[in-house]
Design a protein around this motif. Structure first.
Motif, PDB file in Angstrom:
ATOM      1  N   LEU A 221      46.901  45.645  31.371  1.00 49.62           N
ATOM      2  CA  LEU A 221      47.405  45.578  32.748  1.00 49.62           C
ATOM      3  C   LEU A 221      46.400  46.176  33.728  1.00 49.62           C
ATOM      4  N   CYS A 222      45.654  47.191  33.294  1.00 44.16           N
ATOM      5  CA  CYS A 222      44.638  47.740  34.197  1.00 44.16           C
ATOM      6  C   CYS A 222      43.530  46.718  34.454  1.00 44.16           C
ATOM      7  N   GLU A 223      43.137  45.991  33.417  1.00 45.28           N
ATOM      8  CA  GLU A 223      42.136  44.940  33.609  1.00 45.28           C
ATOM      9  C   GLU A 223      42.677  43.852  34.528  1.00 45.28           C
ATOM     10  N   ALA A 224      43.929  43.462  34.321  1.00 53.55           N
ATOM     11  CA  ALA A 224      44.530  42.401  35.124  1.00 53.55           C
ATOM     12  C   ALA A 224      44.667  42.795  36.589  1.00 53.55           C
ATOM     13  N   LEU A 225      44.983  44.074  36.846  1.00 53.21           N
ATOM     14  CA  LEU A 225      45.192  44.545  38.214  1.00 53.21           C
ATOM     15  C   LEU A 225      43.916  45.087  38.845  1.00 53.21           C
ATOM     16  N   GLY A 226      42.828  45.127  38.076  1.00 52.22           N
ATOM     17  CA  GLY A 226      41.561  45.619  38.609  1.00 52.22           C
ATOM     18  C   GLY A 226      41.527  47.125  38.763  1.00 52.22           C
ATOM     19  N   ILE A 227      42.279  47.856  37.923  1.00 49.65           N
ATOM     20  CA  ILE A 227      42.323  49.308  38.003  1.00 49.65           C
ATOM     21  C   ILE A 227      41.203  49.907  37.160  1.00 49.65           C
ATOM     22  N   THR A 228      40.395  50.776  37.782  1.00 53.78           N
ATOM     23  CA  THR A 228      39.332  51.518  37.096  1.00 53.78           C
ATOM     24  C   THR A 228      39.406  52.965  37.548  1.00 53.78           C
ATOM     25  N   ILE A 229      38.417  53.752  37.178  1.00 52.97           N
ATOM     26  CA  ILE A 229      38.391  55.162  37.587  1.00 52.97           C
ATOM     27  C   ILE A 229      38.371  55.290  39.111  1.00 52.97           C
ATOM     28  N   ALA A 230      37.930  54.254  39.799  1.00 50.20           N
ATOM     29  CA  ALA A 230      37.907  54.285  41.272  1.00 50.20           C
ATOM     30  C   ALA A 230      39.305  54.371  41.857  1.00 50.20           C
ATOM     31  N   GLU A 231      40.318  53.957  41.077  1.00 50.06           N
ATOM     32  CA  GLU A 231      41.708  54.004  41.545  1.00 50.06           C
ATOM     33  C   GLU A 231      42.431  55.260  41.061  1.00 50.06           C
ATOM     34  N   SER A 232      41.689  56.228  40.517  1.00 55.23           N
ATOM     35  CA  SER A 232      42.297  57.482  40.075  1.00 55.23           C
ATOM     36  C   SER A 232      42.361  58.474  41.224  1.00 55.23           C
ATOM     37  N   GLU A 233      43.336  59.383  41.145  1.00 59.29           N
ATOM     38  CA  GLU A 233      43.523  60.474  42.111  1.00 59.29           C
ATOM     39  C   GLU A 233      43.871  59.963  43.503  1.00 59.29           C
ATOM     40  N   LEU A 234      44.511  58.800  43.576  1.00 60.55           N
ATOM     41  CA  LEU A 234      44.908  58.219  44.851  1.00 60.55           C
ATOM     42  C   LEU A 234      46.423  58.309  45.024  1.00 60.55           C
ATOM     43  N   PRO A 235      46.904  58.439  46.268  1.00 61.01           N
ATOM     44  CA  PRO A 235      48.352  58.465  46.505  1.00 61.01           C
ATOM     45  C   PRO A 235      48.978  57.115  46.178  1.00 61.01           C
ATOM     46  N   LEU A 236      50.140  57.151  45.556  1.00 60.57           N
ATOM     47  CA  LEU A 236      50.792  55.929  45.100  1.00 60.57           C
ATOM     48  C   LEU A 236      51.556  55.199  46.200  1.00 60.57           C
ATOM     49  N   ASP A 237      51.673  55.807  47.370  1.00 59.64           N
ATOM     50  CA  ASP A 237      52.374  55.143  48.472  1.00 59.64           C
ATOM     51  C   ASP A 237      51.419  54.677  49.564  1.00 59.64           C
TER      52      ASP A 237
END
Length: 201
Positions: free
Chosen positions: A140-156
């Motif tokens: 799902l991370c590959e499908a959504l394009g999630i990498t370490i760059a999306e870490s430590e970010l607010p979820l809202d």
């Protein structure tokens, strides 16, 4: 007269109200089952969360069990932030930090039912079968394009967007997957009857 092709946006399910960071300011054991049936989008791509696992700082399977490190520091901060880590040096996995600052508890998102941006997901995964697009945390991370760059970010805030359920759901529980420690804890939650789970309960 020829009919216009239907828009893919028109076929995507209606989104519930946006979830705020306060949603995560509760016990990880309350947040985890409440996430089943919600929708996770990253830059508009994603789907319905159908499987998660809870991790609490008091048990040895949690990354926070031995205290803060540069990698897991975000887990010790306020709730409602993302924690992304690399699994087995290959796959990215996304977690949602829960409970008050210092608790260091989180929910791992294990599987989604793809509903938004399927073309992008298929391109990223080089795969056509929608049942296999997001049937695991790395997938799902590959499908959504999630990498370490999306870490430590607010979820809202963008790129993340989380939306409440739009109806009642059945939640099932079981033991977590692929662990060698705390293997008997029934802290895996799934959407009853879903065909998009990473593994049957």
């Amino acid at each position: 007269m020829a009919q216009k092709p239907k828009s893919t946006a028109a076929t995507a399910p209606r989104l519930g109200k946006p979830l705020k960071r306060a949603f995560f300011d509760r016990s990880v054991h309350e947040v985890a089952p409440d996430l089943i049936g919600t929708t996770l989008l990253v830059d508009g791509v994603g789907g319905i969360i159908v499987e998660v696992e809870a991790y609490h700082h008091s048990e040895p399977a949690a990354h926070s069990y031995r205290g803060p490190t540069p990698r897991n520091q975000v887990m010790f901060g306020p709730p409602g932030f993302s924690y992304v880590y690399r699994s087995y040096g290959i796959h990215w996995c996304v977690n949602f930090v829960c409970e008050q600052a210092g608790s260091a508890s989180a929910v791992l998102v294990r599987a989604l039912e793809p509903t938004h941006g399927l073309a992008a997901m298929r391109r990223r995964r080089r795969l056509g079968d929608e049942h296999a697009l997001c049937s695991g945390p790395g997938k799902l991370c590959e499908a959504l394009g999630i990498t370490i760059a999306e870490s430590e970010l607010p979820l809202d805030r963008l790129p993340y967007s989380l939306h409440a359920r739009t109806g009642d759901v059945g939640v099932i529980t079981g033991v977590r997957i692929g662990l060698t420690k705390a293997v008997d804890l029934p802290w895996r939650y799934g959407l009853k009857g879903s065909k998009f789970l990473s593994k049957r309960f």
